[in-house]
Motif scaffolding. Structure first.
Motif, PDB file in Angstrom:
ATOM      1  N   GLN A 121       0.829  -1.214   0.000  1.00 36.23           N
ATOM      2  CA  GLN A 121       0.000   0.000   0.000  1.00 36.23           C
ATOM      3  C   GLN A 121       0.862   1.262   0.000  1.00 36.23           C
ATOM      4  O   GLN A 121       0.577   2.221  -0.716  1.00 36.23           O
ATOM      5  N   PHE A 122       1.921   1.255   0.796  1.00 35.31           N
ATOM      6  CA  PHE A 122       2.800   2.425   0.838  1.00 35.31           C
ATOM      7  C   PHE A 122       3.516   2.605  -0.498  1.00 35.31           C
ATOM      8  O   PHE A 122       3.721   3.740  -0.946  1.00 35.31           O
ATOM      9  N   SER A 123       3.863   1.499  -1.156  1.00 36.73           N
ATOM     10  CA  SER A 123       4.484   1.590  -2.486  1.00 36.73           C
ATOM     11  C   SER A 123       3.534   2.236  -3.489  1.00 36.73           C
ATOM     12  O   SER A 123       3.953   3.064  -4.301  1.00 36.73           O
ATOM     13  N   LEU A 124       2.274   1.843  -3.426  1.00 33.91           N
ATOM     14  CA  LEU A 124       1.285   2.444  -4.326  1.00 33.91           C
ATOM     15  C   LEU A 124       1.149   3.943  -4.061  1.00 33.91           C
ATOM     16  O   LEU A 124       1.050   4.739  -4.992  1.00 33.91           O
ATOM     17  N   ALA A 125       1.154   4.324  -2.789  1.00 33.43           N
ATOM     18  CA  ALA A 125       1.059   5.742  -2.438  1.00 33.43           C
ATOM     19  C   ALA A 125       2.288   6.500  -2.938  1.00 33.43           C
ATOM     20  O   ALA A 125       2.170   7.608  -3.484  1.00 33.43           O
TER      21      ALA A 125
END
Length: 152
Positions: A121-125
């Motif tokens: 999720q943090f990578s997507l953000a």
């Protein structure tokens, strides 16, 4: 509505609440007014009132990602992460570019020890906004946990 919004920005939450409530007497299906009212209640620690406002907003506008994200945030603040995660998932499904919902989902996963899912999720953000501090900090926490899981 605009008066309530302005009063909120001027840090006059009690007056803003009154005007949002009046707005909703006239326009009960005005989701943005319900969301803003819920946020004011949440910021004051009036969690029951905030949850009521968000759930009513969810009834009238289930297509708004912000409703799901804000209700998830409220539940998360109350330690109700298991209930919050599906709301964050829906928020991200409705708006894949919703960077705050991605970070909220990542943080919720971290709180459950789901470190790899959090990192995703943090990578997507970070792909959306590489300089977003909550995503940077979240990714650092996720990587530390993933690395510590690997060491004996």
């Amino acid at each position: 509505y605009h008066l309530a919004f302005s009063l909120s920005r001027l840090n006059r939450p009690e007056e803003a609440i009154q005007h949002y409530q009046r707005t909703l007497e006239i326009f009960p299906d005005y989701a943005e007014a319900r969301i803003n009212l819920g946020n004011l209640f949440m910021n004051q620690g009036s969690f029951q009132e905030a949850e009521k406002a968000f759930r009513l907003a969810l009834e009238v506008a289930p297509e708004l990602a912000s409703v799901h994200n804000n209700l998830g945030t409220l539940l998360g603040r109350q330690g109700r992460v298991v209930e919050a995660i599906p709301l964050f998932v829906v928020a991200v499904r409705l708006d894949p570019q919703y960077i705050q919902a991605l970070c909220n989902l990542g943080n919720a996963y971290l709180s459950q020890g789901r470190n790899q899912e959090a990192a995703t999720q943090f990578s997507l953000a970070l792909a959306i906004r590489p300089d977003f501090p909550p995503a940077i900090g979240g990714m650092q926490r996720a990587r530390l946990r993933i690395d510590s899981d690997k060491t004996p």
